[in-house]
Design a protein around this motif. Structure first.
Motif, PDB file in Angstrom:
ATOM      1  N   THR A  23      -4.718  -0.086  -2.638  1.00  0.00           N
ATOM      2  CA  THR A  23      -3.900   0.960  -3.255  1.00  0.00           C
ATOM      3  C   THR A  23      -2.737   0.378  -4.021  1.00  0.00           C
ATOM      4  OG1 THR A  23      -2.598   1.167  -1.224  1.00  0.00           O
ATOM      5  CG2 THR A  23      -4.529   2.615  -1.470  1.00  0.00           C
ATOM      6  N   GLY A  24      -2.702  -0.967  -4.143  1.00  0.00           N
ATOM      7  CA  GLY A  24      -1.636  -1.579  -4.908  1.00  0.00           C
ATOM      8  C   GLY A  24      -0.328  -1.629  -4.138  1.00  0.00           C
ATOM      9  N   ARG A  25       0.785  -1.530  -4.880  1.00  0.00           N
ATOM     10  CA  ARG A  25       2.098  -1.629  -4.260  1.00  0.00           C
ATOM     11  C   ARG A  25       2.471  -0.384  -3.470  1.00  0.00           C
ATOM     12  NH1 ARG A  25       5.346  -5.799  -5.698  1.00  0.00           N
ATOM     13  NH2 ARG A  25       4.556  -7.194  -7.336  1.00  0.00           N
ATOM     14  N   ARG A  26       1.642   0.608  -3.493  1.00  0.00           N
ATOM     15  CA  ARG A  26       1.948   1.769  -2.665  1.00  0.00           C
ATOM     16  C   ARG A  26       1.870   1.433  -1.174  1.00  0.00           C
ATOM     17  NH1 ARG A  26      -1.318   6.950  -4.499  1.00  0.00           N
ATOM     18  NH2 ARG A  26      -3.072   5.520  -4.197  1.00  0.00           N
ATOM     19  N   HIS A  27       1.266   0.294  -0.871  1.00  0.00           N
ATOM     20  CA  HIS A  27       1.214  -0.166   0.531  1.00  0.00           C
ATOM     21  C   HIS A  27       2.622  -0.427   1.075  1.00  0.00           C
ATOM     22  CE1 HIS A  27       0.321  -2.607   4.046  1.00  0.00           C
ATOM     23  NE2 HIS A  27       1.080  -3.567   3.523  1.00  0.00           N
ATOM     24  N   LEU A  28       3.559  -0.815   0.195  1.00  0.00           N
ATOM     25  CA  LEU A  28       4.911  -1.127   0.648  1.00  0.00           C
ATOM     26  C   LEU A  28       5.619   0.098   1.220  1.00  0.00           C
ATOM     27  CD1 LEU A  28       6.016  -3.425  -2.312  1.00  0.00           C
ATOM     28  CD2 LEU A  28       5.072  -4.113  -0.096  1.00  0.00           C
ATOM     29  N   TYR A  29       5.177   1.292   0.885  1.00  0.00           N
ATOM     30  CA  TYR A  29       5.822   2.505   1.373  1.00  0.00           C
ATOM     31  C   TYR A  29       5.052   3.139   2.545  1.00  0.00           C
ATOM     32  CZ  TYR A  29       8.208   2.018  -3.071  1.00  0.00           C
ATOM     33  OH  TYR A  29       8.940   1.541  -4.141  1.00  0.00           O
ATOM     34  N   SER A  30       4.024   2.441   2.996  1.00  0.00           N
ATOM     35  CA  SER A  30       3.240   2.993   4.093  1.00  0.00           C
ATOM     36  C   SER A  30       3.990   2.829   5.413  1.00  0.00           C
ATOM     37  CB  SER A  30       1.882   2.290   4.169  1.00  0.00           C
ATOM     38  OG  SER A  30       2.059   0.905   4.454  1.00  0.00           O
ATOM     39  N   ALA A  31       3.589   3.639   6.412  1.00  0.00           N
ATOM     40  CA  ALA A  31       4.254   3.593   7.722  1.00  0.00           C
ATOM     41  C   ALA A  31       3.982   2.274   8.435  1.00  0.00           C
ATOM     42  CB  ALA A  31       3.782   4.764   8.563  1.00  0.00           C
ATOM     43  N   ALA A  32       2.780   1.718   8.297  1.00  0.00           N
ATOM     44  CA  ALA A  32       2.456   0.457   8.963  1.00  0.00           C
ATOM     45  C   ALA A  32       3.302  -0.685   8.426  1.00  0.00           C
ATOM     46  CB  ALA A  32       0.969   0.144   8.782  1.00  0.00           C
TER      47      ALA A  32
END
Length: 327
Positions: A15-24
């Motif tokens: 998902t690209g840099r959207r991983h940086l905003y994930s809860a994990a």
């Protein structure tokens, strides 16, 4: 679809840099920063009171993982044989490289900007800590030198007392020794006294003055076990020959035998051999002391040279005149 690899989570996100905003990712970031913040807080607390300790490799070789720089940093510093607690980590936190890597880490992982100053140390604060640490090292070295001087003084004092004790023990007695010979040998005769009157003077070993033996009068004398006298023999102290140089007297007769004879040894050896044989063997319990007559004959006959074995019994009876007639 964009692909992004997160070094903190150690995984690839499609998902690209959207991983940086994930809860994990936020949870892992918070846990990692919490561990580093504990070490930084302990190092900041050590800045208030700079102290030094004796260096111990097992304790002061520990390393702290710097999350921002991605490498291990030695927590304590070292100055010769002294350890400087938290000096290594504080020096790293105050460096320009750590400040630059911290800004990069915050930017790449989208961390809270308000928390960044907690993980860096100002250069002025570290300079004050370094000055206090230098004073602590100097004070410790002065204390060590003072301890060494005191120890050297105690050693010199102990050596002086030992020399005085030895000197007092080796000093000759102040009392004048008088001659214990007949009246012809008197101390008033001076150098011109008759040499023949002092022929019975003790030898040099008896004239030598020994140490003070006043301790024997205080009840601390050694235990007396009695005179060790031999029957008509002398010892090495009276001028006699030692036992290993004395020749054996040939008039004493034959030498006293020690131990069993050779014949007894052979008999005992035979008994040991018989003990190894089975106890139920034929003839083991035979009574060799029993008396037998000339007419004794074993039930199996006698020794034969020809014919059958049972015929030897009849042959023996025929020779002895006691053969019975056949029925």
């Amino acid at each position: 679809m964009a692909v992004y690899h997160c070094s903190l989570c150690r995984r690839t996100s499609f998902t690209g840099r959207r991983h940086l905003y994930s809860a994990a990712h936020r949870r892992r970031l918070q846990e990692a920063l919490g561990r580093l913040e504990e070490e930084v807080a302990a190092a900041r607390a050590a800045m208030d009171g700079a102290a030094v300790r004796r260096y111990d490799p097992a304790e002061h070789e520990r390393r702290v993982w710097c999350l921002c720089c991605g490498r291990g940093v030695r927590r304590d510093g070292r100055s010769g044989a002294l350890a400087l607690p938290h000096a290594g980590l504080l020096q790293h936190l105050a460096g320009a490289e750590h400040r630059r890597e911290t800004a990069r880490f915050w930017r790449e992982n989208r961390a809270d900007a308000a928390l960044r100053e907690r993980f860096v140390v100002a250069a002025e604060e570290y300079a004050r800590f370094a000055a206090a640490l230098e004073k602590a090292v100097g004070a410790h070295e002065e204390r060590e030198e003072e301890n060494i001087r005191q120890m050297a003084a105690r050693i010199r004092e102990a050596e002086r007392r030992q020399r005085d004790t030895v000197r007092a023990a080796l000093e000759p007695s102040t009392e004048t020794e008088r001659c214990a010979a007949p009246p012809g040998c008197s101390s008033a005769a001076g150098p011109a006294r008759d040499a023949s009157g002092c022929a019975e003077l003790p030898g040099p070993s008896m004239m030598r003055t020994g140490p003070n033996l006043s301790w024997m009068e205080s009840g601390q004398a050694l235990t007396f076990i009695g005179h060790q006298e031999t029957e008509g023999r002398g010892n090495v102290h009276t001028g006699a020959k030692p036992p290993w140089l004395t020749e054996e007297d040939e008039e004493d007769g034959s030498k006293q035998q020690i131990g069993p004879s050779y014949e007894e040894f052979l008999k005992q050896k035979e008994k040991q051999k018989l003990k190894k044989l089975p106890a139920e063997r034929v003839g083991a319990n035979f009574d060799h002391t029993s008396q037998t007559g000339d007419s004794w004959l074993p039930s199996f006959g006698r020794v034969w040279n020809h014919g059958r074995r049972w015929q030897s019994r009849h042959q023996f009876r025929a020779e002895s005149g006691g053969k019975k007639k056949k029925r």
